[in-house]
Design a protein around this motif. Structure first.
Motif, short mmCIF file in Angstrom:
data_model
loop_
_atom_site.label_atom_id
_atom_site.label_comp_id
_atom_site.label_asym_id
_atom_site.label_seq_id
_atom_site.Cartn_x
_atom_site.Cartn_y
_atom_site.Cartn_z
N MET A 1 6.33 11.49 8.67
CA MET A 1 6.04 10.31 7.87
C MET A 1 6.21 9.03 8.69
O MET A 1 5.41 8.11 8.58
N ARG A 2 7.27 9.00 9.49
CA ARG A 2 7.53 7.82 10.31
C ARG A 2 6.43 7.64 11.35
O ARG A 2 6.04 6.53 11.67
N ARG A 3 5.93 8.74 11.90
CA ARG A 3 4.87 8.67 12.90
C ARG A 3 3.58 8.12 12.29
O ARG A 3 2.89 7.32 12.91
N LYS A 4 3.27 8.52 11.07
CA LYS A 4 2.08 8.02 10.39
C LYS A 4 2.18 6.51 10.17
O LYS A 4 1.22 5.79 10.35
N LYS A 5 3.37 6.07 9.78
CA LYS A 5 3.58 4.64 9.54
C LYS A 5 3.42 3.86 10.84
O LYS A 5 2.79 2.80 10.88
N SER A 6 3.97 4.38 11.93
CA SER A 6 3.85 3.72 13.23
C SER A 6 2.40 3.65 13.69
O SER A 6 1.95 2.62 14.19
N LEU A 7 1.67 4.74 13.51
CA LEU A 7 0.26 4.75 13.90
C LEU A 7 -0.56 3.80 13.05
O LEU A 7 -1.46 3.12 13.55
N LEU A 8 -0.26 3.72 11.77
CA LEU A 8 -0.96 2.80 10.88
C LEU A 8 -0.70 1.35 11.29
O LEU A 8 -1.64 0.54 11.36
N LEU A 9 0.56 1.02 11.58
CA LEU A 9 0.88 -0.35 12.01
C LEU A 9 0.23 -0.68 13.34
O LEU A 9 -0.26 -1.79 13.53
N LEU A 10 0.21 0.27 14.26
CA LEU A 10 -0.45 0.05 15.54
C LEU A 10 -1.95 -0.18 15.35
O LEU A 10 -2.53 -1.08 15.94
N GLY A 11 -2.56 0.63 14.50
CA GLY A 11 -3.99 0.47 14.22
C GLY A 11 -4.30 -0.87 13.59
O GLY A 11 -5.27 -1.53 13.96
N LEU A 12 -3.48 -1.30 12.65
CA LEU A 12 -3.69 -2.60 12.01
C LEU A 12 -3.49 -3.75 13.00
O LEU A 12 -4.24 -4.72 12.99
#
Length: 99
Positions: A1-12
């Motif tokens: 879950m934390r990895r998904k959040k990090s990837l989403l923030l990086l993408g944004l």
């Protein structure tokens, strides 16, 4: 879950940076009649690293706008450079005090 959040923030963050590079120095928006002022200096200081990278591929893009208002543009530019590279960090975490 934390990895998904990090990837989403990086993408944004990447999407935001790419979309905001439309206002880089040397793009033709500022002229002798309409020079860049203080707030353009702040903006150009914040996106200086992006402007540097874009400048490798586009010859007319620079880090610093040559058509500027002088001292006020310089002040805004340097404030943004200093605050953006460690002087004022929004991502710093305060250490919790132990009692």
């Amino acid at each position: 879950m934390r990895r998904k959040k990090s990837l989403l923030l990086l993408g944004l963050a990447l999407l935001l940076m790419v979309s905001l590079t439309g206002c880089v120095p040397g793009d033709g928006k500022n002229t002798v009649e309409y020079p860049a002022g203080f707030f353009w200096g702040v903006w150009h200081g914040w996106i200086a690293p992006i402007s540097l990278i874009v400048g490798f591929f586009k010859e007319d893009i620079r880090i610093y706008e040559i058509y500027n208002s002088g001292w006020w543009y310089d002040l805004g530019f340097y404030i943004a450079i200093i605050s953006g590279f460690g002087g004022i960090s929004l991502s710093r975490k305060k250490k919790k005090e132990r009692h």
